[in-house]
Design a protein around this motif. Structure first.
Motif, PDB file in Angstrom:
ATOM      1  N   GLU A   1       0.845  -1.210   0.000  1.00 17.67           N
ATOM      2  CA  GLU A   1       0.000   0.000   0.000  1.00 17.67           C
ATOM      3  C   GLU A   1       0.876   1.255   0.000  1.00 17.67           C
ATOM      4  O   GLU A   1       1.792   1.387   0.800  1.00 17.67           O
TER       5      GLU A   1
ATOM      6  N   ASP B   1     -10.414  -3.291   5.041  1.00 19.42           N
ATOM      7  CA  ASP B   1     -11.290  -3.696   3.927  1.00 19.42           C
ATOM      8  C   ASP B   1     -12.056  -4.969   4.286  1.00 19.42           C
ATOM      9  O   ASP B   1     -13.279  -5.056   4.135  1.00 19.42           O
TER      10      ASP B   1
ATOM     11  N   ASP C   1      -3.255   2.529  -3.754  1.00 21.22           N
ATOM     12  CA  ASP C   1      -4.100   1.889  -2.733  1.00 21.22           C
ATOM     13  C   ASP C   1      -4.223   0.393  -3.047  1.00 21.22           C
ATOM     14  O   ASP C   1      -5.317  -0.117  -3.343  1.00 21.22           O
TER      15      ASP C   1
ATOM     16  N   ASP D   1      -4.024  -2.506  -1.368  1.00 20.73           N
ATOM     17  CA  ASP D   1      -4.856  -3.488  -0.643  1.00 20.73           C
ATOM     18  C   ASP D   1      -6.300  -3.398  -1.116  1.00 20.73           C
ATOM     19  O   ASP D   1      -6.968  -4.406  -1.360  1.00 20.73           O
ATOM     20  N   THR D   2      -6.762  -2.175  -1.301  1.00 24.77           N
ATOM     21  CA  THR D   2      -8.171  -1.971  -1.633  1.00 24.77           C
ATOM     22  C   THR D   2      -8.464  -2.287  -3.096  1.00 24.77           C
ATOM     23  O   THR D   2      -9.490  -2.914  -3.404  1.00 24.77           O
TER      24      THR D   2
END
Ligand code: F2R
Ligand code: MG
Ligand code: MG
Length: 306
Positions: free
Chosen positions: A28, A47, A252, A254-255
Protein backbone atom coordinates in the motif's frame (compact mmCIF):
# COMPACT_ATOMS: atom_id res chain seq x y z
CA UNK A 1 -26.83 -22.15 -12.54
CA UNK A 2 -25.90 -25.26 -10.55
CA UNK A 3 -26.07 -24.85 -6.75
CA UNK A 4 -22.45 -25.81 -6.23
CA UNK A 5 -21.25 -23.24 -8.76
CA UNK A 6 -23.20 -20.46 -7.06
CA UNK A 7 -21.78 -21.48 -3.67
CA UNK A 8 -18.24 -21.44 -5.08
CA UNK A 9 -18.82 -17.95 -6.48
CA UNK A 10 -20.12 -16.60 -3.13
CA UNK A 11 -17.09 -18.04 -1.29
CA UNK A 12 -14.78 -16.88 -4.09
CA UNK A 13 -16.01 -13.30 -3.80
CA UNK A 14 -15.66 -13.01 -0.02
CA UNK A 15 -12.39 -14.92 0.18
CA UNK A 16 -11.17 -13.11 -2.94
CA UNK A 17 -11.67 -9.80 -1.10
CA UNK A 18 -9.64 -11.01 1.89
CA UNK A 19 -6.82 -12.56 -0.17
CA UNK A 20 -6.48 -9.47 -2.39
CA UNK A 21 -6.55 -7.21 0.67
CA UNK A 22 -3.96 -9.20 2.63
CA UNK A 23 -1.62 -9.48 -0.35
CA UNK A 24 -2.00 -5.85 -1.38
CA UNK A 25 -1.53 -4.59 2.18
CA UNK A 26 2.21 -5.23 1.96
CA UNK A 27 2.51 -2.76 -0.92
CA UNK A 28 0.00 0.00 0.00
CA UNK A 29 1.31 3.44 -0.95
CA UNK A 30 4.12 2.29 -3.27
CA UNK A 31 4.40 3.81 -6.76
CA UNK A 32 3.22 2.08 -9.93
CA UNK A 33 5.05 -0.89 -11.48
CA UNK A 34 5.64 -3.07 -8.45
CA UNK A 35 7.39 -6.36 -9.29
CA UNK A 36 8.01 -9.55 -7.27
CA UNK A 37 4.60 -9.62 -5.60
CA UNK A 38 4.12 -12.31 -2.99
CA UNK A 39 1.62 -13.12 -0.25
CA UNK A 40 3.40 -11.91 2.89
CA UNK A 41 2.11 -12.26 6.43
CA UNK A 42 -1.47 -12.84 5.24
CA UNK A 43 -2.94 -10.32 7.66
CA UNK A 44 -5.99 -8.56 6.32
CA UNK A 45 -6.87 -4.88 6.86
CA UNK A 46 -9.94 -2.67 7.36
CA UNK A 47 -11.29 -3.70 3.93
CA UNK A 48 -11.89 -7.27 5.06
CA UNK A 49 -12.84 -6.40 8.64
CA UNK A 50 -15.67 -4.20 7.30
CA UNK A 51 -16.66 -6.76 4.65
CA UNK A 52 -17.03 -9.29 7.48
CA UNK A 53 -19.31 -6.81 9.28
CA UNK A 54 -21.52 -6.42 6.19
CA UNK A 55 -21.84 -10.21 5.84
CA UNK A 56 -22.51 -10.79 9.56
CA UNK A 57 -25.27 -8.20 9.61
CA UNK A 58 -26.95 -9.41 6.40
CA UNK A 59 -26.94 -12.96 7.80
CA UNK A 60 -28.22 -12.06 11.26
CA UNK A 61 -31.08 -9.97 9.83
CA UNK A 62 -31.60 -12.09 6.70
CA UNK A 63 -31.33 -8.78 4.85
CA UNK A 64 -30.37 -5.16 5.47
CA UNK A 65 -30.77 -3.46 8.85
CA UNK A 66 -28.82 -0.18 8.89
CA UNK A 67 -28.62 0.35 12.62
CA UNK A 68 -27.53 -3.24 13.18
CA UNK A 69 -24.86 -3.00 10.46
CA UNK A 70 -23.50 0.25 11.91
CA UNK A 71 -23.20 -1.29 15.38
CA UNK A 72 -21.60 -4.42 13.89
CA UNK A 73 -18.90 -2.20 12.34
CA UNK A 74 -18.41 -0.53 15.73
CA UNK A 75 -18.21 -3.87 17.57
CA UNK A 76 -15.64 -5.24 15.08
CA UNK A 77 -13.53 -2.05 14.86
CA UNK A 78 -9.82 -2.71 15.45
CA UNK A 79 -7.70 0.38 14.70
CA UNK A 80 -4.64 -1.79 14.05
CA UNK A 81 -6.29 -2.89 10.78
CA UNK A 82 -5.47 0.52 9.26
CA UNK A 83 -8.71 2.48 8.78
CA UNK A 84 -9.09 5.76 6.89
CA UNK A 85 -9.86 8.77 9.14
CA UNK A 86 -13.59 8.90 8.27
CA UNK A 87 -15.07 5.65 9.64
CA UNK A 88 -13.61 5.86 13.19
CA UNK A 89 -15.05 9.39 13.53
CA UNK A 90 -18.45 8.16 12.37
CA UNK A 91 -18.28 5.26 14.84
CA UNK A 92 -17.65 7.73 17.69
CA UNK A 93 -20.56 9.93 16.64
CA UNK A 94 -22.98 7.01 16.34
CA UNK A 95 -21.82 5.65 19.70
CA UNK A 96 -22.53 9.11 21.18
CA UNK A 97 -26.10 9.12 19.89
CA UNK A 98 -26.10 10.24 16.23
CA UNK A 99 -28.46 8.32 13.93
CA UNK A 100 -26.75 5.54 11.90
CA UNK A 101 -27.69 7.20 8.61
CA UNK A 102 -26.91 10.81 9.59
CA UNK A 103 -23.51 10.70 11.30
CA UNK A 104 -21.48 10.29 8.07
CA UNK A 105 -22.89 13.56 6.69
CA UNK A 106 -20.70 15.43 9.19
CA UNK A 107 -17.47 14.31 7.47
CA UNK A 108 -15.37 16.60 5.26
CA UNK A 109 -17.10 19.85 6.18
CA UNK A 110 -20.56 18.40 5.66
CA UNK A 111 -19.84 17.01 2.18
CA UNK A 112 -19.46 13.39 3.32
CA UNK A 113 -16.73 10.96 2.23
CA UNK A 114 -16.01 9.87 -1.34
CA UNK A 115 -13.32 7.45 -0.13
CA UNK A 116 -13.44 3.83 -1.32
CA UNK A 117 -14.33 2.48 2.14
CA UNK A 118 -17.93 1.65 1.23
CA UNK A 119 -16.93 -0.04 -2.04
CA UNK A 120 -14.13 -2.16 -0.57
CA UNK A 121 -16.57 -3.94 1.82
CA UNK A 122 -19.55 -4.38 -0.54
CA UNK A 123 -18.97 -7.94 -1.89
CA UNK A 124 -21.59 -9.57 0.41
CA UNK A 125 -24.25 -7.17 -0.94
CA UNK A 126 -23.32 -8.05 -4.54
CA UNK A 127 -23.61 -11.75 -3.67
CA UNK A 128 -26.77 -11.60 -1.58
CA UNK A 129 -28.70 -9.56 -4.20
CA UNK A 130 -27.00 -11.02 -7.30
CA UNK A 131 -30.37 -11.68 -8.95
CA UNK A 132 -32.21 -8.54 -7.79
CA UNK A 133 -30.69 -5.30 -9.20
CA UNK A 134 -33.30 -3.02 -7.62
CA UNK A 135 -32.67 -4.38 -4.15
CA UNK A 136 -28.92 -4.38 -4.78
CA UNK A 137 -29.11 -0.68 -5.69
CA UNK A 138 -31.08 0.14 -2.54
CA UNK A 139 -28.92 -1.86 -0.13
CA UNK A 140 -25.58 -0.83 -1.68
CA UNK A 141 -26.53 2.84 -1.24
CA UNK A 142 -28.04 2.50 2.24
CA UNK A 143 -25.16 0.40 3.58
CA UNK A 144 -22.68 2.94 2.17
CA UNK A 145 -24.55 5.80 3.86
CA UNK A 146 -23.38 4.49 7.27
CA UNK A 147 -19.89 5.90 6.59
CA UNK A 148 -19.88 7.37 3.06
CA UNK A 149 -22.69 9.83 2.34
CA UNK A 150 -21.01 11.61 -0.61
CA UNK A 151 -22.70 10.70 -3.89
CA UNK A 152 -19.39 9.53 -5.41
CA UNK A 153 -18.63 7.28 -2.41
CA UNK A 154 -22.06 5.65 -2.64
CA UNK A 155 -22.14 5.34 -6.44
CA UNK A 156 -18.68 3.76 -6.38
CA UNK A 157 -19.91 1.13 -3.93
CA UNK A 158 -22.98 0.54 -6.08
CA UNK A 159 -20.86 0.03 -9.20
CA UNK A 160 -18.60 -2.41 -7.36
CA UNK A 161 -21.62 -4.33 -5.98
CA UNK A 162 -23.14 -4.58 -9.44
CA UNK A 163 -19.83 -5.77 -10.92
CA UNK A 164 -19.77 -8.58 -8.32
CA UNK A 165 -23.39 -9.51 -9.12
CA UNK A 166 -22.69 -9.48 -12.85
CA UNK A 167 -19.62 -11.68 -12.33
CA UNK A 168 -21.78 -14.16 -10.41
CA UNK A 169 -24.30 -14.22 -13.24
CA UNK A 170 -21.60 -14.58 -15.94
CA UNK A 171 -19.36 -17.37 -17.00
CA UNK A 172 -17.56 -19.57 -17.65
CA UNK A 173 -16.17 -17.41 -20.47
CA UNK A 174 -15.91 -13.64 -20.07
CA UNK A 175 -17.55 -11.55 -22.79
CA UNK A 176 -15.75 -8.28 -22.01
CA UNK A 177 -17.92 -6.14 -24.28
CA UNK A 178 -21.14 -7.52 -22.77
CA UNK A 179 -19.83 -7.10 -19.22
CA UNK A 180 -18.92 -3.44 -19.86
CA UNK A 181 -22.21 -2.68 -21.62
CA UNK A 182 -24.17 -4.07 -18.67
CA UNK A 183 -22.18 -1.88 -16.26
CA UNK A 184 -22.67 1.15 -18.52
CA UNK A 185 -26.40 0.48 -18.65
CA UNK A 186 -26.62 0.32 -14.87
CA UNK A 187 -24.54 3.37 -13.93
CA UNK A 188 -26.25 6.77 -13.76
CA UNK A 189 -23.43 8.97 -12.49
CA UNK A 190 -21.43 10.93 -15.11
CA UNK A 191 -18.04 10.50 -13.37
CA UNK A 192 -18.36 6.72 -13.43
CA UNK A 193 -19.85 6.69 -16.94
CA UNK A 194 -16.71 8.47 -18.18
CA UNK A 195 -14.43 6.01 -16.39
CA UNK A 196 -16.26 3.06 -17.93
CA UNK A 197 -15.78 4.63 -21.36
CA UNK A 198 -12.04 4.90 -20.60
CA UNK A 199 -11.99 1.18 -19.72
CA UNK A 200 -13.57 0.43 -23.10
CA UNK A 201 -10.74 2.35 -24.82
CA UNK A 202 -7.99 0.80 -22.66
CA UNK A 203 -9.16 -2.75 -23.34
CA UNK A 204 -8.49 -2.41 -27.05
CA UNK A 205 -5.22 -0.49 -26.77
CA UNK A 206 -3.08 -2.66 -24.40
CA UNK A 207 -1.79 0.37 -22.46
CA UNK A 208 1.24 0.75 -20.18
CA UNK A 209 0.63 0.58 -16.42
CA UNK A 210 1.47 4.26 -16.15
CA UNK A 211 -1.27 5.13 -18.62
CA UNK A 212 -3.78 2.97 -16.72
CA UNK A 213 -2.93 4.79 -13.47
CA UNK A 214 -3.04 8.19 -15.18
CA UNK A 215 -6.44 7.59 -16.75
CA UNK A 216 -8.22 5.43 -14.17
CA UNK A 217 -6.31 6.25 -10.95
CA UNK A 218 -4.90 4.13 -8.12
CA UNK A 219 -5.96 6.32 -5.20
CA UNK A 220 -8.12 6.10 -2.11
CA UNK A 221 -11.06 7.93 -3.73
CA UNK A 222 -13.85 5.60 -4.92
CA UNK A 223 -13.77 7.07 -8.45
CA UNK A 224 -9.98 6.52 -8.61
CA UNK A 225 -10.11 2.87 -7.56
CA UNK A 226 -13.44 1.11 -8.30
CA UNK A 227 -13.13 1.52 -12.12
CA UNK A 228 -9.46 0.48 -11.82
CA UNK A 229 -10.47 -2.76 -10.10
CA UNK A 230 -13.08 -3.44 -12.78
CA UNK A 231 -10.43 -2.91 -15.45
CA UNK A 232 -8.00 -5.26 -13.65
CA UNK A 233 -10.67 -7.98 -13.73
CA UNK A 234 -11.79 -7.40 -17.32
CA UNK A 235 -8.29 -7.36 -18.83
CA UNK A 236 -7.17 -10.60 -17.12
CA UNK A 237 -7.75 -14.27 -17.75
CA UNK A 238 -7.57 -15.62 -14.19
CA UNK A 239 -7.99 -14.63 -10.54
CA UNK A 240 -4.24 -14.71 -10.05
CA UNK A 241 -3.44 -12.54 -13.07
CA UNK A 242 -6.09 -9.96 -12.10
CA UNK A 243 -4.95 -9.57 -8.48
CA UNK A 244 -1.24 -9.46 -9.32
CA UNK A 245 -1.89 -6.81 -11.96
CA UNK A 246 -4.00 -4.76 -9.49
CA UNK A 247 -1.16 -4.72 -6.95
CA UNK A 248 1.46 -3.93 -9.60
CA UNK A 249 -0.32 -0.61 -10.27
CA UNK A 250 0.74 0.66 -6.83
CA UNK A 251 -1.16 3.24 -4.75
CA UNK A 252 -4.10 1.89 -2.73
CA UNK A 253 -3.01 -1.69 -3.45
CA UNK A 254 -4.86 -3.49 -0.64
CA UNK A 255 -8.17 -1.97 -1.63
CA UNK A 256 -7.83 -2.20 -5.42
CA UNK A 257 -6.70 -5.82 -5.04
CA UNK A 258 -9.55 -6.53 -2.57
CA UNK A 259 -12.14 -5.19 -5.03
CA UNK A 260 -10.48 -6.96 -7.98
CA UNK A 261 -10.45 -10.15 -5.89
CA UNK A 262 -14.15 -9.75 -5.06
CA UNK A 263 -15.15 -9.52 -8.73
CA UNK A 264 -12.67 -12.16 -9.93
CA UNK A 265 -13.61 -14.61 -7.16
CA UNK A 266 -17.28 -14.10 -8.03
CA UNK A 267 -16.55 -14.89 -11.66
CA UNK A 268 -14.03 -17.76 -11.44
CA UNK A 269 -15.13 -19.29 -8.10
CA UNK A 270 -13.13 -20.14 -4.99
CA UNK A 271 -11.16 -22.92 -6.72
CA UNK A 272 -9.44 -20.25 -8.84
CA UNK A 273 -7.71 -18.65 -5.84
CA UNK A 274 -4.21 -20.14 -5.58
CA UNK A 275 -3.91 -22.54 -2.60
CA UNK A 276 -0.67 -20.91 -1.55
CA UNK A 277 -2.48 -17.57 -1.15
CA UNK A 278 -5.50 -19.06 0.61
CA UNK A 279 -3.33 -21.07 2.99
CA UNK A 280 -1.32 -18.02 4.00
CA UNK A 281 -4.39 -15.94 4.81
CA UNK A 282 -4.78 -15.50 8.57
CA UNK A 283 -7.08 -18.10 10.09
CA UNK A 284 -7.55 -16.99 13.66
CA UNK A 285 -10.79 -15.84 15.29
CA UNK A 286 -12.29 -14.21 12.17
CA UNK A 287 -9.97 -15.45 9.45
CA UNK A 288 -10.15 -17.69 6.39
CA UNK A 289 -12.45 -20.40 7.80
CA UNK A 290 -14.81 -17.83 9.31
CA UNK A 291 -15.04 -15.91 6.01
CA UNK A 292 -15.79 -19.16 4.15
CA UNK A 293 -18.50 -19.92 6.71
CA UNK A 294 -20.07 -16.46 6.28
CA UNK A 295 -20.14 -16.89 2.49
CA UNK A 296 -21.74 -20.31 2.85
CA UNK A 297 -24.39 -18.92 5.21
CA UNK A 298 -25.21 -16.09 2.79
CA UNK A 299 -25.55 -18.69 0.03
CA UNK A 300 -27.75 -20.95 2.20
CA UNK A 301 -30.12 -18.09 3.01
CA UNK A 302 -30.43 -17.33 -0.70
CA UNK A 303 -30.91 -21.01 -1.55
CA UNK A 304 -33.67 -21.39 1.04
CA UNK A 305 -35.51 -18.31 -0.24
CA UNK A 306 -35.45 -19.23 -3.94
N1 F2R B 1 -6.26 4.10 5.66
C1 F2R B 1 -5.71 3.30 4.90
N2 F2R B 1 -4.37 3.26 4.73
C2 F2R B 1 -3.44 4.09 5.41
C3 F2R B 1 -2.97 3.45 6.69
C4 F2R B 1 -2.44 2.07 6.50
C5 F2R B 1 -1.27 1.78 7.40
N3 F2R B 1 -0.62 0.63 6.84
C6 F2R B 1 -1.72 1.50 8.82
O1 F2R B 1 -1.75 0.32 9.21
O2 F2R B 1 -2.01 2.44 9.58
N4 F2R B 1 -6.42 2.42 4.19
C7 F2R B 1 -7.83 2.28 4.27
O3 F2R B 1 -8.44 3.54 3.95
C8 F2R B 1 -9.08 3.49 2.66
C9 F2R B 1 -10.57 3.57 2.86
O4 F2R B 1 -10.82 4.80 3.41
P1 F2R B 1 -12.29 5.26 3.78
O5 F2R B 1 -12.90 4.23 4.63
O6 F2R B 1 -12.99 5.63 2.55
O7 F2R B 1 -11.93 6.52 4.66
P2 F2R B 1 -12.27 8.10 4.48
O8 F2R B 1 -11.50 8.81 5.52
O9 F2R B 1 -13.75 8.26 4.51
O10 F2R B 1 -11.76 8.50 3.02
C10 F2R B 1 -10.43 8.26 2.65
C11 F2R B 1 -9.74 9.54 2.18
O11 F2R B 1 -10.36 10.05 1.00
C12 F2R B 1 -10.26 11.47 0.98
N5 F2R B 1 -11.65 12.04 0.94
C13 F2R B 1 -12.80 11.36 1.10
N6 F2R B 1 -13.85 12.19 0.98
C14 F2R B 1 -13.37 13.43 0.77
C15 F2R B 1 -13.97 14.71 0.57
N7 F2R B 1 -15.31 14.89 0.58
N8 F2R B 1 -13.16 15.77 0.36
C16 F2R B 1 -11.80 15.60 0.34
N9 F2R B 1 -11.16 14.41 0.53
C17 F2R B 1 -11.94 13.33 0.73
C18 F2R B 1 -9.53 11.88 2.25
O12 F2R B 1 -8.16 11.98 1.97
C19 F2R B 1 -9.81 10.68 3.16
O13 F2R B 1 -8.86 10.54 4.19
C20 F2R B 1 -8.67 2.19 2.05
O14 F2R B 1 -7.52 2.36 1.28
C21 F2R B 1 -8.38 1.31 3.23
O15 F2R B 1 -7.48 0.29 2.91
MG1 MG C 1 -7.11 -1.42 4.01
MG1 MG D 1 -6.47 0.59 1.06
Amino acid sequence: MRKEILKSKFIGSLLGTAVGDAMGAEYEGLPCKINFIRMGAGRYTDDTQMMIGVAESLIENRGFNGKHMAYTFIKNFDPSRGYGPGPPAVFRWISSGDDWDKASQRLFGGKGSFGNGAAMRIAPVGCFYYDNPDKLREVACRSSQITHSHELGKRGALLQAYAVALAINSGPFLDRGYFLRRLQGFVENEVYKKKLKIIEDLIISKPSKYRVVKELGNGVEAFNSVPTAIYCFIRSKSFQEAVLYAISLGGDTDTIAAMTGAISGAFYGVESIPDEWKNKLEDKEKGKSYIEKLAEELWLIRESSS
